[in-house]
Design a protein around this motif. Structure first.
Motif, PDB file in Angstrom:
ATOM      1  N   ALA A 209     -45.153 -13.351  11.897  1.00 53.86           N
ATOM      2  CA  ALA A 209     -45.222 -13.203  13.353  1.00 53.86           C
ATOM      3  C   ALA A 209     -46.315 -12.210  13.730  1.00 53.86           C
ATOM      4  O   ALA A 209     -47.092 -12.450  14.667  1.00 53.86           O
ATOM      5  CB  ALA A 209     -43.876 -12.736  13.899  1.00 53.86           C
ATOM      6  N   ARG A 210     -46.387 -11.090  13.016  1.00 48.22           N
ATOM      7  CA  ARG A 210     -47.410 -10.091  13.317  1.00 48.22           C
ATOM      8  C   ARG A 210     -48.821 -10.664  13.127  1.00 48.22           C
ATOM      9  O   ARG A 210     -49.724 -10.433  13.944  1.00 48.22           O
ATOM     10  CB  ARG A 210     -47.229  -8.875  12.402  1.00 48.22           C
ATOM     11  N   LEU A 211     -49.013 -11.434  12.065  1.00 46.69           N
ATOM     12  CA  LEU A 211     -50.324 -12.026  11.816  1.00 46.69           C
ATOM     13  C   LEU A 211     -50.697 -13.032  12.903  1.00 46.69           C
ATOM     14  O   LEU A 211     -51.848 -13.058  13.370  1.00 46.69           O
ATOM     15  CB  LEU A 211     -50.336 -12.702  10.444  1.00 46.69           C
ATOM     16  N   ARG A 212     -49.734 -13.849  13.329  1.00 48.38           N
ATOM     17  CA  ARG A 212     -50.028 -14.837  14.368  1.00 48.38           C
ATOM     18  C   ARG A 212     -50.311 -14.149  15.708  1.00 48.38           C
ATOM     19  O   ARG A 212     -51.188 -14.575  16.467  1.00 48.38           O
ATOM     20  CB  ARG A 212     -48.835 -15.802  14.523  1.00 48.38           C
ATOM     21  N   ILE A 213     -49.562 -13.089  15.990  1.00 48.50           N
ATOM     22  CA  ILE A 213     -49.781 -12.357  17.237  1.00 48.50           C
ATOM     23  C   ILE A 213     -51.164 -11.708  17.239  1.00 48.50           C
ATOM     24  O   ILE A 213     -51.895 -11.764  18.235  1.00 48.50           O
ATOM     25  CB  ILE A 213     -48.673 -11.299  17.428  1.00 48.50           C
ATOM     26  N   ASP A 215     -53.723 -12.686  15.448  1.00 45.82           N
ATOM     27  CA  ASP A 215     -54.728 -13.756  15.490  1.00 45.82           C
ATOM     28  C   ASP A 215     -54.978 -14.201  16.925  1.00 45.82           C
ATOM     29  O   ASP A 215     -56.053 -14.731  17.240  1.00 45.82           O
ATOM     30  CB  ASP A 215     -54.268 -14.953  14.650  1.00 45.82           C
ATOM     31  N   ALA A 216     -53.990 -13.990  17.795  1.00 47.72           N
ATOM     32  CA  ALA A 216     -54.123 -14.336  19.211  1.00 47.72           C
ATOM     33  C   ALA A 216     -54.729 -13.180  20.014  1.00 47.72           C
ATOM     34  O   ALA A 216     -54.686 -13.188  21.248  1.00 47.72           O
ATOM     35  CB  ALA A 216     -52.766 -14.698  19.787  1.00 47.72           C
ATOM     36  N   ALA A 217     -55.289 -12.192  19.281  1.00 47.32           N
ATOM     37  CA  ALA A 217     -55.952 -11.034  19.898  1.00 47.32           C
ATOM     38  C   ALA A 217     -54.983 -10.134  20.661  1.00 47.32           C
ATOM     39  O   ALA A 217     -55.351  -9.486  21.630  1.00 47.32           O
ATOM     40  CB  ALA A 217     -57.093 -11.484  20.804  1.00 47.32           C
ATOM     41  N   LEU A 218     -53.728 -10.105  20.215  1.00 42.18           N
ATOM     42  CA  LEU A 218     -52.724  -9.233  20.809  1.00 42.18           C
ATOM     43  C   LEU A 218     -52.392  -8.125  19.810  1.00 42.18           C
ATOM     44  O   LEU A 218     -52.265  -8.380  18.607  1.00 42.18           O
ATOM     45  CB  LEU A 218     -51.456 -10.018  21.140  1.00 42.18           C
ATOM     46  N   LEU A 219     -52.253  -6.900  20.307  1.00 44.66           N
ATOM     47  CA  LEU A 219     -52.071  -5.756  19.412  1.00 44.66           C
ATOM     48  C   LEU A 219     -50.871  -4.899  19.811  1.00 44.66           C
ATOM     49  O   LEU A 219     -51.015  -3.800  20.361  1.00 44.66           O
ATOM     50  CB  LEU A 219     -53.345  -4.892  19.403  1.00 44.66           C
ATOM     51  N   THR A 296     -46.692 -17.420  20.560  1.00 41.91           N
ATOM     52  CA  THR A 296     -47.737 -16.603  21.180  1.00 41.91           C
ATOM     53  C   THR A 296     -47.942 -16.982  22.643  1.00 41.91           C
ATOM     54  O   THR A 296     -48.232 -16.104  23.474  1.00 41.91           O
ATOM     55  CB  THR A 296     -49.066 -16.734  20.405  1.00 41.91           C
ATOM     56  N   ALA A 297     -47.776 -18.255  22.978  1.00 35.14           N
ATOM     57  CA  ALA A 297     -47.913 -18.671  24.381  1.00 35.14           C
ATOM     58  C   ALA A 297     -46.816 -18.039  25.232  1.00 35.14           C
ATOM     59  O   ALA A 297     -47.068 -17.608  26.369  1.00 35.14           O
ATOM     60  CB  ALA A 297     -47.858 -20.191  24.484  1.00 35.14           C
ATOM     61  N   THR A 298     -45.600 -17.980  24.690  1.00 31.70           N
ATOM     62  CA  THR A 298     -44.487 -17.362  25.422  1.00 31.70           C
ATOM     63  C   THR A 298     -44.754 -15.873  25.636  1.00 31.70           C
ATOM     64  O   THR A 298     -44.483 -15.330  26.719  1.00 31.70           O
ATOM     65  CB  THR A 298     -43.177 -17.553  24.649  1.00 31.70           C
ATOM     66  N   ILE A 299     -45.289 -15.218  24.621  1.00 33.52           N
ATOM     67  CA  ILE A 299     -45.608 -13.789  24.741  1.00 33.52           C
ATOM     68  C   ILE A 299     -46.692 -13.571  25.792  1.00 33.52           C
ATOM     69  O   ILE A 299     -46.597 -12.667  26.643  1.00 33.52           O
ATOM     70  CB  ILE A 299     -46.038 -13.227  23.372  1.00 33.52           C
ATOM     71  N   LEU A 300     -47.732 -14.396  25.760  1.00 28.91           N
ATOM     72  CA  LEU A 300     -48.815 -14.263  26.732  1.00 28.91           C
ATOM     73  C   LEU A 300     -48.317 -14.478  28.157  1.00 28.91           C
ATOM     74  O   LEU A 300     -48.709 -13.764  29.090  1.00 28.91           O
ATOM     75  CB  LEU A 300     -49.936 -15.262  26.403  1.00 28.91           C
ATOM     76  N   THR A 301     -47.446 -15.461  28.331  1.00 33.54           N
ATOM     77  CA  THR A 301     -46.889 -15.723  29.655  1.00 33.54           C
ATOM     78  C   THR A 301     -46.086 -14.512  30.148  1.00 33.54           C
ATOM     79  O   THR A 301     -46.200 -14.089  31.314  1.00 33.54           O
ATOM     80  CB  THR A 301     -45.980 -16.961  29.628  1.00 33.54           C
ATOM     81  N   ALA A 302     -45.271 -13.947  29.258  1.00 29.50           N
ATOM     82  CA  ALA A 302     -44.465 -12.778  29.632  1.00 29.50           C
ATOM     83  C   ALA A 302     -45.351 -11.585  29.962  1.00 29.50           C
ATOM     84  O   ALA A 302     -45.087 -10.858  30.942  1.00 29.50           O
ATOM     85  CB  ALA A 302     -43.512 -12.421  28.502  1.00 29.50           C
TER      86      ALA A 302
END
Length: 308
Positions: A209-213, A215-219, A296-302
């Protein structure tokens, strides 16, 4: 002639030892089969009724060939180091100095290297094995990709429960860096992956999960310490501090008991009460491994909604 059971070590009998004790080879084989001994590999038999698992097979191979040291995936099992999509445990991996004879059984692989110092191996659960640091370094060097390499490193760096057994951290980051400095194949690529490791990671699902997050440029912060209104500390898997968004990753393990399920619900509610948290998202291991884009889409939306 000695009784066969008295010649066995840990339930494993070596044919050369029985022959040296006076058993004629032809008579020995017939007696072993008649009494229900189980053939492990050429030259080794397991006592009647003994479960012939990977540890018994590894023991037999080491009794026959003292130069063999458990390594790679077999050493990972001994140290309880998790892997991503690990191979079946019946494929044994050993390391030996040159010239090493190739393994005959199709379920055994011998890695040959001259770079195996005395400090690179130890004894674990009755078997000679590479140390945790050397094991992780070997696995990372032979990894097919970054994800597997980081899962292995995270597992060894963390204190966690593996297979229902709680263990302490096995290695330090500096130890891994030192191991990967050796001029071996795959070392340069492994050194590039090592900075992705996170000792605070709690499970392979959390690592992915951390790697995918990222990779989506989220830190987000990993495993930050928060406090409930009554001062109780809590550590969510991830926290986007500015937005107040906490993200929790649920492993494959089932709650098991009603009490465990109640504790999980209480923790979730307590996390929502932390002043630093405005919203909590939870994702299952299945979502992490099979639908990471959805996560990651759900996180970005939130994050977008919380920034308004």
């Amino acid at each position: 002639m000695y009784e066969l059971a008295t010649l066995a070590r840990g339930g494993v009998l070596l044919t050369p030892r029985a022959v040296a004790a006076g058993w004629p080879p032809g008579r020995l084989t017939a007696r072993l089969r008649r009494d229900g001994w189980q053939r492990i590999c050429r030259g080794a038999w397991a006592a009647p009724g003994k479960e012939v698992d990977w540890r018994v097979r590894a023991t037999a191979h080491q009794l026959l060939r003292p130069e063999l040291v458990c390594s790679h995936g077999t050493a990972a099992l001994l140290h309880r180091i998790e892997q991503l999509a690990a191979g079946p445990p019946d494929i044994l991996h050993f390391t030996a100095p040159p010239p090493a004879r190739p393994a005959r059984p199709h379920r055994t692989r011998v890695h040959t290297t001259a770079l195996l110092a005395a400090g690179d191996h130890t004894t674990r659960r009755g078997l000679r094995t590479t140390t945790p640091a050397r094991t992780v370094a070997d696995l990372i060097r032979h990894s097919t990709g970054r994800d597997h390499a980081v899962v292995v490193a995270d597992s060894a760096l963390a204190s966690r429960a593996v297979g229902g057994v709680r263990r302490d951290a096995l290695v330090r980051y500096e130890d891994l860096a030192a191991q990967l400095a050796a001029p071996l194949r795959g070392a340069a690529r492994a050194r590039a992956w090592l900075p992705w490791a996170e000792p605070a990671s709690g499970s392979p699902a959390e690592t992915i999960a951390r790697l995918r997050i990222r990779d989506a440029a989220l830190l987000p912060d990993s495993q930050p310490t928060l406090h409930t209104p009554d001062g109780r500390p809590l550590r969510p898997d991830f926290l986007f501090r500015a937005a107040g968004l906490a993200v929790e990753i649920e492993g494959y393990a089932f709650h098991g008991t009603r009490r465990a399920h109640e504790r999980d619900i209480a923790r979730f509610n307590a996390l929502q009460s932390c002043p630093a948290v405005r919203r909590v998202l939870r994702f299952t291991a299945t979502e992490v491994f099979h639908h990471p884009d959805r996560m990651t889409a759900t996180i970005l939306t939130a994050l977008t909604e919380l920034s308004r």
